[in-house]
Design a protein around this motif. Structure first.
Motif, PDB file in Angstrom:
ATOM      1  N   GLY A   4     -11.808 -25.587 -48.559  1.00  0.00           N
ATOM      2  CA  GLY A   4     -12.101 -26.618 -47.570  1.00  0.00           C
ATOM      3  C   GLY A   4     -12.736 -28.172 -48.026  1.00  0.00           C
ATOM      4  O   GLY A   4     -12.629 -29.008 -47.449  1.00  0.00           O
ATOM      5  N   HIS A  54      -7.997 -30.169 -44.793  1.00  0.00           N
ATOM      6  CA  HIS A  54      -8.216 -29.009 -43.875  1.00  0.00           C
ATOM      7  C   HIS A  54      -6.863 -28.730 -42.859  1.00  0.00           C
ATOM      8  O   HIS A  54      -6.657 -27.548 -43.031  1.00  0.00           O
ATOM      9  N   LEU A  68     -15.295 -28.254 -40.859  1.00  0.00           N
ATOM     10  CA  LEU A  68     -14.447 -29.489 -40.580  1.00  0.00           C
ATOM     11  C   LEU A  68     -14.964 -30.235 -39.309  1.00  0.00           C
ATOM     12  O   LEU A  68     -15.180 -31.405 -39.115  1.00  0.00           O
ATOM     13  N   SER A  71     -18.313 -26.503 -46.834  1.00  0.00           N
ATOM     14  CA  SER A  71     -17.183 -25.231 -47.021  1.00  0.00           C
ATOM     15  C   SER A  71     -17.820 -24.346 -47.986  1.00  0.00           C
ATOM     16  O   SER A  71     -17.874 -23.193 -47.828  1.00  0.00           O
TER      17      SER A  71
END
Length: 407
Positions: A63, A68, A115, A335
């Motif tokens: 990520g 994403h 995200l 991430s």
């Protein structure tokens, strides 16, 4: 971040997490359908969690390196195909293998957390994370109910096949609803092997990350021990219920969907440490309440309802606090931070499932509750010792300072 995007992300979390948890309610049905002992059927749950832990290590760090949206679409598509394979498995070994693949790829919720943390202002991060965890909680609880009821009606394969269709449809929705974010330049040039080693380096370098990992590993270990063993308790001679009862009991915990957004707002206002203190204390109390389930009958069932409700609420509230603390450490590596955090958490969950089944098989339900109390007590002692005599600003000031650094 728009409300529609938050809703799409929350639903994606619900589906991804639901795929991880719904096998817990159909273990006895799998045992009957495939002609294996109930304790062997629990290998399906363990394999899914082992696969999930592997997915944390191998896939979630991407990520920080891959857009994403593209990563989410691929993960959801692979999960849907793995669920189809599980639903068509002719025997336990291929079902266990397919379950491991489901766990490996159903890590979308752990991609969504970093995200969302990057798309929202720091002073609203806890509230948004609480909403996403509310979706995850809903998926976890409703999936158990869905699989228990549908499995009793149509057999254990039906939940897998329906979940496969839902997951594949959601992959198409995410393709058009989620923004196409660009990863940080510092993360795109590293070799894959070196990139995967980053979470371990961060775990060594960040004391607050280690502390959050210990809290969640301990609590989630106890949580998994309880829920994996609960199906054995309710379908055993003490209660003599079906798998549907496990799903209905899980549905009672739906109130936790209302609690996690509140916990997120409290984290934004007071900082994560105070929320951790309350949540760890709640888990410890839940162990005492759940012990009453050994009584059987209406009194025992009431204890199980109250205890699981308190356990679910406390565990999810602590998750909001821990993730808020972790995401504030390194905005360019969220991430990878989440990989370290969730790998520790689900390693604890996997160990808890294994220990819980053994404790229940050898010593009965009170031993499972004692295991939960031991793990929660260890985390609470660690939390209190970390803050004994610590001077300085309030937790809220710490949280605001983290937010400024994260800008």
């Amino acid at each position: 971040m728009s409300r529609r995007l938050v809703l799409v992300l929350a639903v994606t979390c619900a589906v991804a997490v639901g795929n991880l948890y719904f096998p817990q309610a159909v273990g006895p049905l799998i045992a009957d359908g495939l002609g294996v002992p109930p304790d062997r059927a629990t290998l399906v749950v363990t394999a899914t969690q082992i696969g999930y832990t592997a997915g944390m290590v191998l896939l979630v760090p991407l990520g920080d390196r891959i857009r994403h949206r593209s990563l989410l679409v691929v993960l959801l598509s692979l999960t849907g195909l793995a669920l189809l394979g599980a639903g068509c498995a002719p025997a336990l070994p291929p079902l266990v293998a397919a379950s491991a693949l489901v766990g490996l790829t159903t890590v979308a919720a752990q991609v969504i957390g970093p995200l969302a943390a990057g798309l929202v202002a720091p002073d609203r991060r806890g509230a948004v994370l609480g909403t996403l965890l509310s979706g995850s909680t809903g998926g976890m609880l409703l999936a158990r109910t869905f699989s228990g009821v549908l499995g009793e009606w149509l057999g254990w394969r039906a939940p897998y096949l329906v979940a496969a269709v839902v997951t594949l449809v959601l992959a198409a929705v995410v393709r058009y609803a989620v923004p196409d974010t660009v990863p940080a330049a510092s993360a795109t040039g590293k070799p894959y092997g070196a990139f995967l080693a980053e979470p371990l380096r961060l775990l060594r370098a960040e004391p607050e990350l280690r502390r959050s990992c210990f809290y969640q590993a301990a609590v989630f270990g106890g949580f998994s021990a309880v829920w994996t063993s609960l199906a054995l308790l309710l379908t055993g001679p003490g209660y003599g219920m079906g798998a549907q009862a496990v799903g209905l009991l899980a549905l009672v915990g739906g109130v936790t969907m209302l609690c996690t957004p509140i916990a997120g707002r409290l984290v934004d206002r007071h900082g994560p440490d105070r929320v951790n203190l309350v949540s760890l204390s709640g888990v410890l109390v839940s162990a005492a309440v759940l012990a009453g389930g050994a009584l059987g009958g209406p009194a025992g069932l009431a204890a199980l309802i109250a205890g699981t409700l308190l356990l679910d609420t406390a565990m999810q509230s602590g998750m909001v606090a821990n993730q808020s603390r972790v995401y504030a450490l390194r905005p360019d590596a969220r991430s990878r931070l989440n990989t370290a955090y969730m790998t520790c958490a689900y390693s604890g969950g996997t160990a808890g499932s294994w220990l819980g089944v053994r404790a229940h098989t050898q010593f009965g339900w009170p031993a499972v509750c004692a295991l939960l109390a031991l793990l929660a007590g260890a985390a609470l002692v660690r939390h209190l010792s970390a803050h004994r005599g610590r001077p300085g600003p309030t937790d809220g000031a710490h949280a605001r300072a983290d937010g400024v650094r994260g800008r």
